[in-house]
Design a protein around this motif. Structure first.
Motif, PDB file in Angstrom:
ATOM      1  N   PRO A   1       0.883  -1.244  -0.065  1.00 32.82           N
ATOM      2  CA  PRO A   1       0.054   0.022   0.060  1.00 32.82           C
ATOM      3  C   PRO A   1       0.998   1.485  -0.059  1.00 32.82           C
ATOM      4  N   GLY A   2       0.577   2.257  -0.858  1.00 27.70           N
ATOM      5  CA  GLY A   2       1.149   3.600  -1.000  1.00 27.70           C
ATOM      6  C   GLY A   2       2.421   3.392  -1.992  1.00 27.70           C
ATOM      7  N   VAL A   3       2.832   2.403  -2.589  1.00 28.23           N
ATOM      8  CA  VAL A   3       3.665   2.252  -3.492  1.00 28.23           C
ATOM      9  C   VAL A   3       3.343   2.649  -4.747  1.00 28.23           C
ATOM     10  N   LYS A   4       4.089   3.665  -5.438  1.00 24.91           N
ATOM     11  CA  LYS A   4       3.653   3.969  -6.726  1.00 24.91           C
ATOM     12  C   LYS A   4       4.464   3.422  -7.995  1.00 24.91           C
ATOM     13  N   SER A   5       5.737   3.331  -7.658  1.00 25.50           N
ATOM     14  CA  SER A   5       6.501   2.554  -8.708  1.00 25.50           C
ATOM     15  C   SER A   5       7.759   1.954  -7.865  1.00 25.50           C
ATOM     16  N   ALA A   6       8.165   0.826  -8.438  1.00 24.42           N
ATOM     17  CA  ALA A   6       9.280   0.109  -7.927  1.00 24.42           C
ATOM     18  C   ALA A   6      10.210  -0.324  -9.186  1.00 24.42           C
ATOM     19  N   ARG A   7      11.625  -0.402  -8.750  1.00 21.66           N
ATOM     20  CA  ARG A   7      12.544  -0.947  -9.787  1.00 21.66           C
ATOM     21  C   ARG A   7      13.418  -1.512  -9.031  1.00 21.66           C
ATOM     22  N   VAL A   8      13.750  -3.022  -9.594  1.00 20.13           N
ATOM     23  CA  VAL A   8      14.907  -3.747  -8.995  1.00 20.13           C
ATOM     24  C   VAL A   8      15.871  -4.132  -9.765  1.00 20.13           C
ATOM     25  N   HIS A   9      17.202  -4.062  -9.231  1.00 21.55           N
ATOM     26  CA  HIS A   9      18.283  -4.195 -10.082  1.00 21.55           C
ATOM     27  C   HIS A   9      19.318  -5.485  -9.288  1.00 21.55           C
ATOM     28  N   ILE A  10      19.432  -6.582 -10.058  1.00 19.67           N
ATOM     29  CA  ILE A  10      20.257  -7.568  -9.451  1.00 19.67           C
ATOM     30  C   ILE A  10      21.444  -7.779 -10.093  1.00 19.67           C
ATOM     31  N   ALA A  11      22.510  -7.693  -9.358  1.00 21.21           N
ATOM     32  CA  ALA A  11      23.863  -7.873  -9.989  1.00 21.21           C
ATOM     33  C   ALA A  11      24.368  -9.057  -9.839  1.00 21.21           C
ATOM     34  N   GLN A  12      24.800 -10.002 -10.994  1.00 25.09           N
ATOM     35  CA  GLN A  12      25.147 -11.294 -10.662  1.00 25.09           C
ATOM     36  C   GLN A  12      26.654 -11.341 -11.309  1.00 25.09           C
ATOM     37  N   GLU A  13      27.594 -11.685 -10.827  1.00 20.33           N
ATOM     38  CA  GLU A  13      28.777 -11.879 -11.726  1.00 20.33           C
ATOM     39  C   GLU A  13      28.749 -13.272 -12.354  1.00 20.33           C
ATOM     40  N   ARG A  14      29.393 -13.166 -13.382  1.00 17.18           N
ATOM     41  CA  ARG A  14      29.752 -14.502 -14.224  1.00 17.18           C
ATOM     42  C   ARG A  14      30.936 -15.200 -13.458  1.00 17.18           C
ATOM     43  N   SER A  15      30.862 -16.435 -13.045  1.00 16.99           N
ATOM     44  CA  SER A  15      32.023 -17.127 -12.680  1.00 16.99           C
ATOM     45  C   SER A  15      32.370 -18.211 -13.871  1.00 16.99           C
ATOM     46  N   GLY A  16      33.791 -18.511 -13.624  1.00 14.97           N
ATOM     47  CA  GLY A  16      34.474 -19.380 -14.560  1.00 14.97           C
ATOM     48  C   GLY A  16      33.936 -20.785 -14.547  1.00 14.97           C
ATOM     49  N   ALA A  17      34.384 -21.381 -15.600  1.00 15.66           N
ATOM     50  CA  ALA A  17      33.990 -22.699 -15.538  1.00 15.66           C
ATOM     51  C   ALA A  17      34.597 -23.436 -14.639  1.00 15.66           C
ATOM     52  N   PHE A  18      36.263 -23.480 -14.213  1.00 15.66           N
ATOM     53  CA  PHE A  18      36.620 -23.918 -13.063  1.00 15.66           C
ATOM     54  C   PHE A  18      36.947 -23.202 -11.734  1.00 15.66           C
ATOM     55  N   SER A  19      35.797 -22.251 -11.516  1.00 15.97           N
ATOM     56  CA  SER A  19      35.985 -21.580 -10.458  1.00 15.97           C
ATOM     57  C   SER A  19      35.367 -22.294  -9.307  1.00 15.97           C
ATOM     58  N   ARG A  20      35.855 -22.461  -8.141  1.00 13.80           N
ATOM     59  CA  ARG A  20      35.368 -23.045  -6.991  1.00 13.80           C
ATOM     60  C   ARG A  20      34.217 -22.192  -5.969  1.00 13.80           C
ATOM     61  N   ASN A  21      34.840 -20.961  -5.885  1.00 12.36           N
ATOM     62  CA  ASN A  21      33.925 -19.824  -5.321  1.00 12.36           C
ATOM     63  C   ASN A  21      33.145 -19.304  -6.201  1.00 12.36           C
TER      64      ASN A  21
ATOM     65  N   PRO B   1      30.492 -16.384  -6.995  1.00  4.10           N
ATOM     66  CA  PRO B   1      30.244 -14.845  -6.375  1.00  4.10           C
ATOM     67  C   PRO B   1      28.823 -14.697  -6.124  1.00  4.10           C
ATOM     68  N   LYS B   2      28.730 -14.023  -4.988  1.00  3.94           N
ATOM     69  CA  LYS B   2      27.496 -13.852  -4.484  1.00  3.94           C
ATOM     70  C   LYS B   2      26.827 -12.660  -5.017  1.00  3.94           C
ATOM     71  N   PRO B   3      25.459 -12.470  -5.434  1.00  6.43           N
ATOM     72  CA  PRO B   3      24.726 -11.713  -5.963  1.00  6.43           C
ATOM     73  C   PRO B   3      24.541 -10.341  -5.236  1.00  6.43           C
ATOM     74  N   LYS B   4      24.117  -9.325  -5.490  1.00  6.75           N
ATOM     75  CA  LYS B   4      23.710  -8.147  -4.816  1.00  6.75           C
ATOM     76  C   LYS B   4      22.505  -7.685  -5.682  1.00  6.75           C
ATOM     77  N   ALA B   5      21.917  -6.741  -4.843  1.00 11.86           N
ATOM     78  CA  ALA B   5      20.579  -6.244  -5.184  1.00 11.86           C
ATOM     79  C   ALA B   5      20.296  -5.042  -4.797  1.00 11.86           C
ATOM     80  N   VAL B   6      19.669  -3.816  -5.678  1.00  8.61           N
ATOM     81  CA  VAL B   6      19.314  -2.542  -5.059  1.00  8.61           C
ATOM     82  C   VAL B   6      17.701  -2.311  -5.776  1.00  8.61           C
ATOM     83  N   VAL B   7      17.190  -1.860  -4.707  1.00 12.90           N
ATOM     84  CA  VAL B   7      15.705  -1.574  -4.834  1.00 12.90           C
ATOM     85  C   VAL B   7      15.455  -0.193  -4.676  1.00 12.90           C
ATOM     86  N   THR B   8      14.624   0.477  -5.824  1.00 13.55           N
ATOM     87  CA  THR B   8      14.264   1.879  -5.848  1.00 13.55           C
ATOM     88  C   THR B   8      12.914   2.075  -5.764  1.00 13.55           C
ATOM     89  N   VAL B   9      12.217   2.549  -4.612  1.00 17.71           N
ATOM     90  CA  VAL B   9      10.854   2.608  -4.303  1.00 17.71           C
ATOM     91  C   VAL B   9      10.484   4.159  -4.667  1.00 17.71           C
TER      92      VAL B   9
END
Length: 509
Positions: A138-158, A160-168
């Protein structure tokens, strides 16, 4: 028709011009009156849409052949068609708020879609679906979501964790911390590998609400404190009104909140205590045997003789055990985290109305409440509010006489007449103004112009006027003045007379 042409030709040029202007104004007034009366009542369809979404809605309404009235960022349609138009637009998936969702997969082609294109489409669809869910708040006029996901290599063990930004963007009010925490929980629960600390929540008007790395449950603002105070006041008031009656108690609560976050790590070492950390045991056993040397004789050369030549045998054995112990001092480690939001100090003020009784004459008399009653109520409020005197909390209860409520007027309530007047007031005013203008033009301009006869027709009209109005006064010496006076006093008869003249056939010379 010939009579109208004759009247027109008999008028001077100035009156012809005035009559033409008046006729044009009358036609225009009648057309505006008819247009206003036939114009349907417009109702609000949608407001606050994005430019692209509003354009799609307008195009759909034009295809439906629906009357549209766009006023700023609002779209109006006829009131009788508003509900059906909304259903038709919903069937077409309009209006589209926020980003596109899972419908993006419908445009993918299985033969030409690569893994990179599929990944990009997946994250775009995820962002759109999350934005639509946030719009349900209730009360939200518009919202935008941006998810940043780094591409990992084929032989990468770790990975990368994603990050996100929400603008309301809020339509009314402001985005509270509780709503921002709810947005964080929504994203962290929907996106694999995304933690709540990696989600930043922004308000388009206020800026950053929750920054990355900030734990959502730690944050609070003044609105949260106000809500806690109001809830505590309502609870105490309900408890007091059960005893003193509704309207006989006033409660005020003030909370002092600790806004600091503290992390304490404690390490306690006991020098008097020892703890065996390791034990190492080593055991060595040695065994040796041998014979003593002697002289060589004849007997030692015989087969059955003494081979050893009379020598002796020697044996030896040794065992050694070593034990190594390692001791550590006794140690206790404690980690304690103090989160903001705890109550540092609580202040409660309670005002009770005096007891009203009647004296011998029947007049009301206010009597303060007894100390026993105030002490009993104090104990109840202390238990209900959680007052802790050791923490520095204060509680004040007093009994005073309330001032009577002064009636400052009558409360105006909405009714059907006021709602109709408010809704159709401008329409009523337009119709009344156009009707008055039309009436004035017809009675005071058009009718006098048509009622004035030409000057050359004054002589034959005297007898006819005398025949029509036999009770009229004798004509004055000036015939033209008499004709004007009669035409002014007897407008209806004069108009009938002029009409009869127009209908008579022209006499030939």
């Amino acid at each position: 028709m010939p009579g109208i042409v004759k009247v027109w030709t008999d008028l001077p040029a100035s009156k012809q011009l005035v009559l033409a202007i008046v006729l044009a104004a009358t036609i225009f007034a009648f057309s505006m009156l008819a247009r206003t009366a036939s114009k349907p009542s417009m109702a609000l369809l949608y407001s606050g849409l994005d430019s692209s979404a509003a354009g799609e809605v307008v195009d759909a309404l034009e295809r439906m052949d629906v009357a549209i009235d766009v006023r700023g960022g609002s779209i109006f349609v006829p009131a009788g068609q508003r509900d059906s138009v909304r259903m038709k637009l919903a069937r077409e998936g309009l209006p589209q708020q926020g980003q596109a969702g899972y419908e993006l997969f419908e445009a993918l082609n299985g033969f030409s879609t690569t893994s990179e294109i599929f990944d990009v489409t997946y994250w775009r669809a995820m962002e759109g679906e999350l934005a639509r869910t946030i719009l349900a708040t209730p009360g939200v006029k518009s919202a935008r979501v941006h998810i940043a996901q780094e591409r990992s290599g084929a032989f990468s063990r770790n990975k990368p964790k994603p990050k996100a930004v929400v603008t309301v963007t809020m339509a009314r009010g402001e985005l509270s911390t509780g709503q921002a925490n709810a947005v964080r929980f929504l994203l962290s629960s929907s996106v694999p590998g995304l933690t709540a600390e990696q989600v930043a929540v922004l308000d388009s008007d206020r800026g950053v609400i929750l920054s990355p790395g900030e734990i959502g449950r730690d944050a609070f603002n003044q609105s949260d404190v106000l809500g806690r105070e109001q809830k505590l006041e309502a609870d105490i008031l309900d408890l007091l009104e059960a005893r003193v009656g509704v309207g006989n108690a006033r409660v005020q609560v003030a909370l002092e909140i600790d806004s600091e976050r503290e992390a304490v790590t404690e390490r306690v070492i006991d020098p008097a205590g020892r703890v065996v950390s390791s034990r190492e045991t080593t055991e060595v056993t040695e065994t040796s045997s041998g014979a003593n040397s002697s002289a060589v004789t004849v007997a030692s050369n015989l087969p059955e003789g003494d081979v050893n030549g009379g020598g002796s045998q020697s044996n030896s054995e040794r065992t050694q055990t070593d034990e190594r112990l390692t001791y550590d001092l006794s140690e206790i480690r404690r980690e304690r985290e103090k989160l903001p939001g705890s109550v540092k100090r609580l202040s409660v003020a309670v005002l009770l109305n005096d007891v009203e009784t009647l004296d011998a004459n029947g007049d009301p008399v206010s009597t303060p409440r007894s100390d026993e009653e105030l002490n009993a109520l104090r104990e109840l409020v202390t238990m209900a509010a959680g007052v802790n005197e050791q923490r520095g909390d204060t509680l004040t209860i007093q009994s005073l006489s309330f001032e009577p409520i002064v009636n400052n007027g009558v409360v105006a309530e909405r009714n059907l007449v006021s709602e109709m007047t408010e809704r159709y007031l401008m329409t009523f005013i337009q119709v009344i103004v156009l009707a008055i203008v039309t009436l004035i033009l017809g009675l005071f301009v058009v009718k006098p112009l048509l009622a004035v006869a030409p000057a050359d027709a004054a002589a034959p009209s005297i007898e006819q006027l005398s025949a029509v109005t036999p009770q009229a006064a004798p004509a004055p010496p000036d015939a033209l003045d008499a004709l004007r006076s009669l035409a002014t006093d007897k407008t209806d008869e004069t108009a009938g007379l002029i009409q009869s003249w127009l209908e008579e056939p022209e006499q030939t010379a």
